[in-house]
Every structure is written in structure tokens, then in C-alpha cells.
Design an enzyme around this catalytic site. Structure first.
Site, PDB file in Angstrom:
ATOM      1  N   HIS A 112     114.537 107.368  14.185  1.00  0.00           N
ATOM      2  CA  HIS A 112     115.957 107.054  13.974  1.00  0.00           C
ATOM      3  C   HIS A 112     116.678 108.324  13.525  1.00  0.00           C
ATOM      4  O   HIS A 112     116.036 109.272  13.050  1.00  0.00           O
ATOM      5  CB  HIS A 112     116.126 105.988  12.878  1.00  0.00           C
ATOM      6  CG  HIS A 112     115.460 104.677  13.194  1.00  0.00           C
ATOM      7  ND1 HIS A 112     115.999 103.760  14.070  1.00  0.00           N
ATOM      8  CD2 HIS A 112     114.302 104.133  12.739  1.00  0.00           C
ATOM      9  CE1 HIS A 112     115.200 102.701  14.144  1.00  0.00           C
ATOM     10  NE2 HIS A 112     114.158 102.906  13.343  1.00  0.00           N
ATOM     11  N   ASP A 115     124.552 109.626  13.452  1.00  0.00           N
ATOM     12  CA  ASP A 115     125.714 110.348  13.996  1.00  0.00           C
ATOM     13  C   ASP A 115     126.927 109.874  13.217  1.00  0.00           C
ATOM     14  O   ASP A 115     127.293 108.696  13.295  1.00  0.00           O
ATOM     15  CB  ASP A 115     125.827 110.018  15.498  1.00  0.00           C
ATOM     16  CG  ASP A 115     127.175 110.417  16.108  1.00  0.00           C
ATOM     17  OD1 ASP A 115     128.053 110.942  15.401  1.00  0.00           O
ATOM     18  OD2 ASP A 115     127.350 110.163  17.320  1.00  0.00           O
ATOM     19  N   HIS A 117     130.805 109.940  12.894  1.00  0.00           N
ATOM     20  CA  HIS A 117     132.015 110.310  13.626  1.00  0.00           C
ATOM     21  C   HIS A 117     132.955 111.148  12.757  1.00  0.00           C
ATOM     22  O   HIS A 117     133.848 111.806  13.281  1.00  0.00           O
ATOM     23  CB  HIS A 117     132.751 109.062  14.112  1.00  0.00           C
ATOM     24  CG  HIS A 117     132.053 108.338  15.222  1.00  0.00           C
ATOM     25  ND1 HIS A 117     132.624 107.307  15.926  1.00  0.00           N
ATOM     26  CD2 HIS A 117     130.807 108.516  15.751  1.00  0.00           C
ATOM     27  CE1 HIS A 117     131.765 106.873  16.844  1.00  0.00           C
ATOM     28  NE2 HIS A 117     130.655 107.582  16.744  1.00  0.00           N
ATOM     29  N   HIS A 152     126.531 105.807  13.197  1.00  0.00           N
ATOM     30  CA  HIS A 152     125.529 104.987  13.892  1.00  0.00           C
ATOM     31  C   HIS A 152     124.303 105.803  14.238  1.00  0.00           C
ATOM     32  O   HIS A 152     124.344 107.036  14.237  1.00  0.00           O
ATOM     33  CB  HIS A 152     126.131 104.353  15.161  1.00  0.00           C
ATOM     34  CG  HIS A 152     126.577 105.330  16.207  1.00  0.00           C
ATOM     35  ND1 HIS A 152     125.734 105.808  17.187  1.00  0.00           N
ATOM     36  CD2 HIS A 152     127.777 105.915  16.430  1.00  0.00           C
ATOM     37  CE1 HIS A 152     126.403 106.642  17.970  1.00  0.00           C
ATOM     38  NE2 HIS A 152     127.640 106.736  17.533  1.00  0.00           N
ATOM     39  N   CYS A 153     123.232 105.105  14.538  1.00  0.00           N
ATOM     40  CA  CYS A 153     122.010 105.754  14.997  1.00  0.00           C
ATOM     41  C   CYS A 153     122.215 106.191  16.455  1.00  0.00           C
ATOM     42  O   CYS A 153     122.894 105.503  17.214  1.00  0.00           O
ATOM     43  CB  CYS A 153     120.840 104.783  14.883  1.00  0.00           C
ATOM     44  SG  CYS A 153     119.230 105.549  15.208  1.00  0.00           S
ATOM     45  N   HIS A 163     119.847 100.814  19.648  1.00  0.00           N
ATOM     46  CA  HIS A 163     119.823 100.884  18.184  1.00  0.00           C
ATOM     47  C   HIS A 163     121.170 100.463  17.588  1.00  0.00           C
ATOM     48  O   HIS A 163     121.211  99.828  16.544  1.00  0.00           O
ATOM     49  CB  HIS A 163     119.443 102.294  17.723  1.00  0.00           C
ATOM     50  CG  HIS A 163     117.979 102.596  17.877  1.00  0.00           C
ATOM     51  ND1 HIS A 163     117.220 103.179  16.884  1.00  0.00           N
ATOM     52  CD2 HIS A 163     117.130 102.374  18.908  1.00  0.00           C
ATOM     53  CE1 HIS A 163     115.966 103.308  17.309  1.00  0.00           C
ATOM     54  NE2 HIS A 163     115.886 102.844  18.541  1.00  0.00           N
ATOM     55  N   MET A 168     122.343  99.233  13.808  1.00  0.00           N
ATOM     56  CA  MET A 168     122.378 100.539  13.131  1.00  0.00           C
ATOM     57  C   MET A 168     123.750 101.181  13.244  1.00  0.00           C
ATOM     58  O   MET A 168     123.967 102.147  13.988  1.00  0.00           O
ATOM     59  CB  MET A 168     121.297 101.464  13.681  1.00  0.00           C
ATOM     60  CG  MET A 168     119.902 100.973  13.328  1.00  0.00           C
ATOM     61  SD  MET A 168     118.630 102.221  13.538  1.00  0.00           S
ATOM     62  CE  MET A 168     118.898 103.251  12.098  1.00  0.00           C
ATOM     63  N   HIS A 273     142.838  89.742  13.447  1.00  0.00           N
ATOM     64  CA  HIS A 273     144.041  88.946  13.218  1.00  0.00           C
ATOM     65  C   HIS A 273     143.787  88.070  11.995  1.00  0.00           C
ATOM     66  O   HIS A 273     142.752  87.420  11.898  1.00  0.00           O
ATOM     67  CB  HIS A 273     144.320  88.074  14.454  1.00  0.00           C
ATOM     68  CG  HIS A 273     145.435  87.102  14.258  1.00  0.00           C
ATOM     69  ND1 HIS A 273     146.760  87.453  14.432  1.00  0.00           N
ATOM     70  CD2 HIS A 273     145.444  85.796  13.903  1.00  0.00           C
ATOM     71  CE1 HIS A 273     147.524  86.394  14.201  1.00  0.00           C
ATOM     72  NE2 HIS A 273     146.759  85.380  13.865  1.00  0.00           N
ATOM     73  N   GLU A 297     150.950  91.622  13.700  1.00  0.00           N
ATOM     74  CA  GLU A 297     150.328  90.301  13.847  1.00  0.00           C
ATOM     75  C   GLU A 297     148.840  90.431  14.192  1.00  0.00           C
ATOM     76  O   GLU A 297     148.008  89.678  13.708  1.00  0.00           O
ATOM     77  CB  GLU A 297     151.043  89.471  14.914  1.00  0.00           C
ATOM     78  CG  GLU A 297     151.065  90.117  16.288  1.00  0.00           C
ATOM     79  CD  GLU A 297     151.700  89.220  17.351  1.00  0.00           C
ATOM     80  OE1 GLU A 297     152.555  89.723  18.087  1.00  0.00           O
ATOM     81  OE2 GLU A 297     151.338  88.045  17.450  1.00  0.00           O
ATOM     82  N   THR A 298     148.516  91.370  15.078  1.00  0.00           N
ATOM     83  CA  THR A 298     147.143  91.605  15.527  1.00  0.00           C
ATOM     84  C   THR A 298     146.998  93.092  15.730  1.00  0.00           C
ATOM     85  O   THR A 298     147.967  93.759  16.089  1.00  0.00           O
ATOM     86  CB  THR A 298     146.894  90.865  16.866  1.00  0.00           C
ATOM     87  OG1 THR A 298     147.035  89.458  16.650  1.00  0.00           O
ATOM     88  CG2 THR A 298     145.498  91.130  17.420  1.00  0.00           C
ATOM     89  N   HIS A 324     141.025  88.159  17.719  1.00  0.00           N
ATOM     90  CA  HIS A 324     141.883  87.260  18.487  1.00  0.00           C
ATOM     91  C   HIS A 324     141.536  87.282  19.977  1.00  0.00           C
ATOM     92  O   HIS A 324     142.415  87.202  20.845  1.00  0.00           O
ATOM     93  CB  HIS A 324     143.367  87.539  18.240  1.00  0.00           C
ATOM     94  CG  HIS A 324     144.205  86.297  18.250  1.00  0.00           C
ATOM     95  ND1 HIS A 324     144.407  85.554  19.387  1.00  0.00           N
ATOM     96  CD2 HIS A 324     144.861  85.648  17.250  1.00  0.00           C
ATOM     97  CE1 HIS A 324     145.176  84.517  19.098  1.00  0.00           C
ATOM     98  NE2 HIS A 324     145.450  84.544  17.808  1.00  0.00           N
TER      99      HIS A 324
HETATM  100 CU   LIG Z   1     117.795 103.949  15.065  1.00  0.00          CU
END
Ligand SMILES: [Cu+2]
Length: 364
Positions: A112, A115, A117, A152-153, A163, A168, A273, A297-298, A324
């Protein structure tokens, strides 16, 4: 299936190409260790801070485990950061360094990595963090951009989506040092914060249409990938399972409180929403250097991103917080509840006449 050796090789090669200095001298800053908590809760933190930048220490332990994902008892071979789907929300301030120890216990079966962002370079840190079961690694990255961001992985090739949709993923919140504002210089503060991590799940079925159960992630892989390739999730859930945030697990708030909702979706689009409420201030793309939108609203969460919405509850009651796409909300699981205490405001809404029989037809 990408073998462990192939995954290790490709990422190791990438790391060699991309890493310029893996062991740079540590910045001369105070360290602060943070104890992470499972979503929907968020570890204690300052919103605005008068303190200078720090090295913020976090520990993420990868747990591969079988979990139950709905009220029918359907099981799922999850891969998680710290045991929860999503992993915990990590909060720092702009200019802080994030020092992450990633642990892959020997009891796990897969390599594993992570990453971020929010981080810059080396595949968001993925190229420097790929570890086999029985290993750990420490990554440090500087929080240069404010906002909420997915992590995330990403172990390479088809392992990446598998994954991620096995659980993950999680989010980081990088706050401006002087806190949030409305884009016109007026500070914004929240009284409560919740982290909702939405997850699409792809559970294989047997010939009779019943969900299948597996004893390890590896055993589930081939069948799961076949379901994934069709792009139709069997479950879309908030915080790991159908009902994780409804009924007795409802999120709590009081009338008059500003509530911040961080919502991430690492793989697929979503449309949060709040039924009966609004988004007073919404950072739809999740980045605090942009002014928030108001009165929504959304809102739309692009797959692979996190967004943040702030709302001051004005009426008591049970509010559903959903995506929604109402099929996903009602049939696949993507619903949460807010239980709000306080005094009802008749001026905002009142039932003028209770339901009653229609008047008798005019017989003249
Ligand atoms: Cu992983």
C-alpha cells in the site's frame, strides 16, 4: 492482477526518477503529534491560529479487514487507513509540514501507499511511500495550498481503483492561518465540524443474485474487478456502511450553530443536498483560496475531490443529508441524518391547516 513484485518495481522506479532528495534536513520547527479520530468526527484543532508553522505528526495504519456494509449483513473485504472508510480527516494550517508515518502491518496481504492531493511532487507522495506488509515509511510534505483535499492509496495500475473503492481514501483540510472567510474579508467560524466520506462499493453476486462473501481481499479481487468495470455500484454509502450516519448514529447540532460538513468522494461524482436546509457558504471545489458560493440548494463534488459546506441550522428536527441522485440516496445507501435541537421558528414555516378530508362535493 498486478503482482506485488511488479507493483513494487514500477513504483520504486518512479521514486528513483522523481525523488530528488528523499532525506532533506528537517525544518527547524516545533513538532505536534495529532491523535486522529474516526469519521464523522474530527480531531481537535484551531480554526485560526496565532502560532507559527509546525511539523504536524500523523500515523496511518493500513488495516485490511472484513466489514459489514448494510443492514442485510452483506460483507466486504475492506482496505482502510486506520480501520475506517473513509480514513480520518487530517487538519493542519497553511505553511505547516505534514509528517506522516504510514504503517503496513505484517498481517496484511498487499503493498500500500498514499497519494495526497494536497501535496506536491512524487505522485502526491505515492512514489515515496509504497510499502510491503511488515514495513513502515515516513513522508513529509509542506501544506502550501488551502482547502480540503482527498488522499488515497495508489499502488499502481489496476490496483489503484481497486484499493480506492475498497476504502483506502480520506481527506486533509489545510486551513488558512487566519481562518476561513466569506471572500469579502469577513471571518467565518464553525461550531461543529463533521467529515462525510462517500464511497461507491462493488460487491460481486453469486448465480442466485446473492452478494458473495470472501476471506481475503486477494480472493475477492477478480470478481470485484468484473463488477467495477461495469461502473454500477451495488452500494453508495456515507462513512463505510448503509446507516452509518442515520438513526441513532445521526449527526448532532443545535439551532443557531454553524456546522461545517466536509464531503469527499475519491472515485465518483456526488451531489450533496441537505433536505430542508441549505449551504450558506459552500466551497464546492473545496479550495479556500476561492470565495465560497452562497445560499446553495445542492452542490457538486467531483470524483477525486472534497468540498466543504457551512450551514447555520435555523429549525429543529431530523434533516436528511443525501446525494441528490435520489436512487443512490434511498436505494443504495447514500444518506445521513442531522438531529437538530432547538426552538421551531413559525415565521420560517408553519402548517396553516392540518391534513383533513376534502370538503364534501357541492350537490347544488
Ligand atoms: Cu492500498
Amino acid at each position: 492482477m498486478l503482482t506485488r513484485r511488479a507493483a513494487m518495481f514500477s513504483a520504486a522506479a518512479a521514486a528513483l526518477l522523481l525523488a530528488t532528495s528523499s532525506f532533506a534536513a528537517e525544518p527547524n520547527l516545533p513538532r505536534q503529534k495529532v491523535e486522529l479520530v474516526a469519521p464523522p468526527f474530527v480531531h481537535p484543532h484551531e480554526q485560526a491560529t496565532k502560532q507559527g508553522p509546525k511539523i504536524m505528526e500523523f500515523r496511518l495504519v493500513v488495516e485490511e479487514k472484513k466489514v459489514v456494509i448494510d443492514e442485510k449483513g452483506t460483507t466486504f473485504q475492506a482496505m482502510t487507513f486506520n480501520g475506517s472508510m473513509p480514513g480520518p480527516l487530517m487538519v493542519v494550517h497553511e505553511g505547516d509540514y505534514v509528517d506522516v508515518t504510514l504503517v503496513n502491518p505484517a498481517t496484511n496481504s498487499m503493498p500500500h501507499n498514499i497519494d495526497f492531493h494536497s501535496a506536491t511532487g512524487a505522485l502526491g507522495g505515492a512514489a515515496l511511500t509504497l510499502i510491503n506488509p511488515g514495513e513502515q515509511v515516513v513522508l513529509r510534505w509542506k501544506a502550501t495550498r488551502t482547502g480540503v483535499f482527498v488522499y488515497h492509496c495508489a499502488p499502481g495500475g489496476p490496483m489503484i481503483p481497486w484499493h480506492v473503492v475498497s476504502g483506502m481514501n480520506g481527506a486533509v483540510m489545510v486551513l488558512p492561518r487566519d481562518g476561513l472567510n466569506d471572500g469579502h474579508g469577513h471571518p467565518l467560524k464553525y461550531d461543529r465540524i463533521y467529515y462525510v466520506g462517500e464511497q461507491d462499493l462493488y460487491v460481486p453476486r453469486d448465480e442466485k443474485g446473492n452478494f458473495k462473501s470472501y476471506d481475503s481481499p486477494g480472493e475477492a479481487y477478480t470478481d470485484t474487478e468484473e463488477v467495477m468495470r461495469k461502473l454500477i455500484p451495488t452500494h453508495v454509502v456515507f462513512n463505510g456502511k448503509v446507516g452509518a450516519l442515520t438513526g441513532k448514529n445521526a449527526l448532532k447540532a443545535n439551532v443557531g450553530e454553524n456546522v461545517m460538513i466536509v464531503h469527499s468522494q475519491a472515485n465518483r461524482d456526488s451531489r450533496p443536498h441537505l433536505i430542508g436546509g441549505h449551504g450558506d457558504y459552500v466551497w464546492e471545489t473545496g479550495k479556500f483560496s476561492n470565495a465560497p458560493e452562497t445560499g446553495l440548494e445542492t452542490w457538486f463534488i467531483r470524483g477525486g475531490s472534497a468540498g466543504a459546506a457551512m450551514y447555520k441550522f435555523l429549525q429543529p428536527g431530523i434533516y436528511a443529508y443525501v446525494t441528490h441522485n435520489l436512487i443512490e440516496a434511498a436505494d443504495l445507501g447514500a444518506s445521513a441524518h442531522f438531529k437538530v435541537e432547538g426552538k421551531w421558528n413559525d415565521d420560517l414555516m408553519t402548517q396553516v391547516k392540518a391534513p383533513a378530508d376534502l370538503p364534501a362535493p357541492n350537490t347544488n
